[in-house]
Enzyme design. Structure first.
Site, mmCIF file in Angstrom:
data_model
loop_
_atom_site.group_PDB
_atom_site.id
_atom_site.type_symbol
_atom_site.label_atom_id
_atom_site.label_comp_id
_atom_site.label_asym_id
_atom_site.label_seq_id
_atom_site.Cartn_x
_atom_site.Cartn_y
_atom_site.Cartn_z
ATOM 1 N N ARG A 1 0.827 -1.215 0.000
ATOM 2 C CA ARG A 1 0.000 0.000 0.000
ATOM 3 C C ARG A 1 0.860 1.263 0.000
ATOM 4 O O ARG A 1 0.352 2.367 0.181
ATOM 5 C CB ARG A 1 -0.943 0.015 1.194
ATOM 6 C CG ARG A 1 -1.702 -1.281 1.333
ATOM 7 C CD ARG A 1 -3.188 -1.090 1.549
ATOM 8 N NE ARG A 1 -3.885 -2.340 1.256
ATOM 9 C CZ ARG A 1 -4.501 -2.617 0.119
ATOM 10 N NH1 ARG A 1 -4.540 -1.745 -0.855
ATOM 11 N NH2 ARG A 1 -5.093 -3.775 -0.061
ATOM 12 N N TYR B 1 0.819 -1.184 -5.318
ATOM 13 C CA TYR B 1 -0.333 -0.821 -6.154
ATOM 14 C C TYR B 1 -0.634 0.679 -6.114
ATOM 15 O O TYR B 1 -1.381 1.183 -6.952
ATOM 16 C CB TYR B 1 -1.597 -1.549 -5.663
ATOM 17 C CG TYR B 1 -1.472 -3.037 -5.624
ATOM 18 C CD1 TYR B 1 -1.021 -3.737 -6.732
ATOM 19 C CD2 TYR B 1 -1.813 -3.750 -4.481
ATOM 20 C CE1 TYR B 1 -0.916 -5.118 -6.702
ATOM 21 C CE2 TYR B 1 -1.706 -5.130 -4.444
ATOM 22 C CZ TYR B 1 -1.256 -5.810 -5.549
ATOM 23 O OH TYR B 1 -1.152 -7.171 -5.510
ATOM 24 N N ASP C 1 -10.854 -8.088 -13.069
ATOM 25 C CA ASP C 1 -9.631 -8.362 -12.308
ATOM 26 C C ASP C 1 -9.895 -9.004 -10.949
ATOM 27 O O ASP C 1 -9.538 -8.451 -9.907
ATOM 28 C CB ASP C 1 -8.804 -7.074 -12.133
ATOM 29 C CG ASP C 1 -7.431 -7.370 -11.548
ATOM 30 O OD1 ASP C 1 -7.087 -8.562 -11.387
ATOM 31 O OD2 ASP C 1 -6.705 -6.410 -11.248
ATOM 32 N N HIS D 1 -8.902 -12.516 -9.299
ATOM 33 C CA HIS D 1 -8.138 -13.747 -9.511
ATOM 34 C C HIS D 1 -8.851 -14.945 -8.886
ATOM 35 O O HIS D 1 -9.537 -14.802 -7.891
ATOM 36 C CB HIS D 1 -6.748 -13.640 -8.876
ATOM 37 C CG HIS D 1 -5.926 -12.515 -9.408
ATOM 38 N ND1 HIS D 1 -4.606 -12.333 -9.061
ATOM 39 C CD2 HIS D 1 -6.220 -11.503 -10.268
ATOM 40 C CE1 HIS D 1 -4.135 -11.259 -9.682
ATOM 41 N NE2 HIS D 1 -5.095 -10.737 -10.414
ATOM 42 N N GLU E 1 -0.456 -15.710 -8.411
ATOM 43 C CA GLU E 1 -1.062 -14.664 -7.566
ATOM 44 C C GLU E 1 -2.487 -15.074 -7.240
ATOM 45 O O GLU E 1 -3.408 -14.261 -7.255
ATOM 46 C CB GLU E 1 -1.094 -13.325 -8.319
ATOM 47 C CG GLU E 1 0.254 -12.789 -8.713
ATOM 48 C CD GLU E 1 0.139 -11.507 -9.530
ATOM 49 O OE1 GLU E 1 -0.624 -11.467 -10.525
ATOM 50 O OE2 GLU E 1 0.807 -10.534 -9.153
ATOM 51 N N HIS F 1 -5.593 -11.021 -16.173
ATOM 52 C CA HIS F 1 -5.816 -9.674 -16.702
ATOM 53 C C HIS F 1 -6.092 -9.694 -18.204
ATOM 54 O O HIS F 1 -6.995 -9.003 -18.677
ATOM 55 C CB HIS F 1 -4.602 -8.785 -16.411
ATOM 56 C CG HIS F 1 -4.385 -8.547 -14.948
ATOM 57 N ND1 HIS F 1 -3.323 -7.812 -14.472
ATOM 58 C CD2 HIS F 1 -5.080 -8.941 -13.850
ATOM 59 C CE1 HIS F 1 -3.387 -7.764 -13.144
ATOM 60 N NE2 HIS F 1 -4.436 -8.451 -12.750
ATOM 61 N N GLU G 1 2.894 -4.419 -16.686
ATOM 62 C CA GLU G 1 1.956 -5.534 -16.570
ATOM 63 C C GLU G 1 0.753 -5.320 -17.483
ATOM 64 O O GLU G 1 0.226 -4.213 -17.580
ATOM 65 C CB GLU G 1 1.511 -5.689 -15.106
ATOM 66 C CG GLU G 1 0.596 -6.899 -14.896
ATOM 67 C CD GLU G 1 0.480 -7.321 -13.439
ATOM 68 O OE1 GLU G 1 1.285 -6.858 -12.614
ATOM 69 O OE2 GLU G 1 -0.431 -8.120 -13.135
ATOM 70 N N HIS H 1 2.225 -13.888 -14.947
ATOM 71 C CA HIS H 1 1.467 -14.116 -13.727
ATOM 72 C C HIS H 1 0.396 -15.134 -14.080
ATOM 73 O O HIS H 1 -0.429 -14.876 -14.965
ATOM 74 C CB HIS H 1 0.794 -12.827 -13.238
ATOM 75 C CG HIS H 1 1.741 -11.827 -12.667
ATOM 76 N ND1 HIS H 1 1.384 -10.531 -12.400
ATOM 77 C CD2 HIS H 1 3.037 -11.945 -12.291
ATOM 78 C CE1 HIS H 1 2.430 -9.887 -11.885
ATOM 79 N NE2 HIS H 1 3.448 -10.719 -11.821
ATOM 80 N N ASP I 1 -0.202 -11.165 -17.420
ATOM 81 C CA ASP I 1 -1.033 -11.748 -16.356
ATOM 82 C C ASP I 1 -2.222 -12.438 -17.034
ATOM 83 O O ASP I 1 -3.021 -11.785 -17.715
ATOM 84 C CB ASP I 1 -1.487 -10.615 -15.414
ATOM 85 C CG ASP I 1 -2.255 -11.126 -14.207
ATOM 86 O OD1 ASP I 1 -3.186 -11.931 -14.398
ATOM 87 O OD2 ASP I 1 -1.938 -10.684 -13.078
HETATM 88 ZN ZN ZN Z 1 -4.877 -8.671 -10.858
HETATM 89 FE FE FE Z 2 -0.644 -9.730 -11.840
HETATM 90 FE FE FE Z 3 0.203 -6.867 -10.654
#
Ligand code: ZN
Ligand code: FE
Ligand code: FE
Length: 266
Positions: free
Chosen positions: A21, A54, A208, A210, A240, A163, A126, A195, A160
């Protein structure tokens, strides 16, 4: 981190360069780094894929947010010089109603300030799901960023699976076609890491969320194809997936290694 990774049969992993964070990073401990590198060598690890917090947004509408992201990325990359030859993956950013064009421009400006010739960490953009105003929702957007950066030898892409699926690419039904498109638009030589995540939502949902491998909308057969794909061989693949603890990832690693060796699904 390295001991945990060894204990679950991993040969790569992701880690946050600081609290995900944001906030300040801890001082580096030289003895700890030496022990870490020794463990990686002993167990034949491939490149690691550090993840930026993030909270960084290189294309925020707020100059102080952009300034923080640039400063923090420079600092993270300076720290990663203690672990040369690995990757640093980040989310390109959210343009928050400024439009994708302005987002791309700001991200290029930021990267042009952050990247230092001679740095030994390759920075990976990404692929994003396109949630909200995320930039990087298509291969074209990522290609435009790469085109706008001076030291592009320091830039790559981390794909990813959740994603790109959520962005609309059919990695489940047409993996080779998606990789052909990646190659045409960006160039497969830019693809440096993956990912591996299943998705809770249908293709193109831009959500998004997962899911565990084989338990979502992408499905196990697709992951079998990914780990068997010669064009992806040798790339670091990072999980992830939502798990309660290390055991869940140990199980997925064993599952994926089994699929790569030809066990299980067709
Ligand atoms: Zn994600
Ligand atoms: Fe990712
Ligand atoms: Fe990521």
């Amino acid at each position: 981190m390295a001991d945990d990774a060894v204990s679950i049969g991993a040969t790569t992993f992701a880690f946050f360069t600081r609290n995900p964070r944001g906030g300040n990073a801890r001082e580096l401990d030289a003895d700890d780094i030496a022990a870490f590198l020794a463990t990686l060598r002993e167990h034949d690890f491939g490149p690691l894929v550090a993840h930026a917090p993030y909270t960084y947004n290189l294309c925020s509408a707020k100059p102080e947010t952009v300034g923080f992201a640039r400063r923090a990325m420079r600092e993270d990359l300076a720290r990663l010089e203690a672990l040369p030859g690995n990757y640093y993956n980040f989310h390109p950013g959210s343009h928050v109603k400024q439009g994708a064009d302005e987002g791309v421009r700001l991200i290029c400006d930021g990267l042009n300030e952050v990247l230092e010739p001679g740095q030994r960490t390759c920075v990976l953009l990404e692929t994003m799901a396109g949630k909200g105003t995320e930039v990087g929702r298509s291969f074209e957007e990522l290609a435009r960023i790469i085109d706008g950066v001076g030291h592009d030898e320091l830039l790559g892409v981390c794909l990813d699976t959740c994603h790109v699926w959520d962005a609309g690419y059919d990695v489940a039904g047409a993996l080779d076609g998606v990789l052909d498109e990646f190659d045409r638009v960006i160039g497969l030589d830019r693809l440096r890491a993956l990912h591996l995540n299943d998705s809770k939502n249908p293709r193109g949902s831009h959500k998004d969320r997962h899911e565990r491998i084989g338990q979502g909308q992408i499905g196990l057969d697709a992951f079998a194809a990914v780990v068997r794909c010669p064009r992806l061989a040798g790339l670091p693949m990072v999980l992830e997936t939502p798990q309660d603890g290390l055991d869940g990832w140990a199980h997925e690693i064993a599952l994926l290694r089994g699929l790569a060796a030809g066990e299980g699904t067709a």
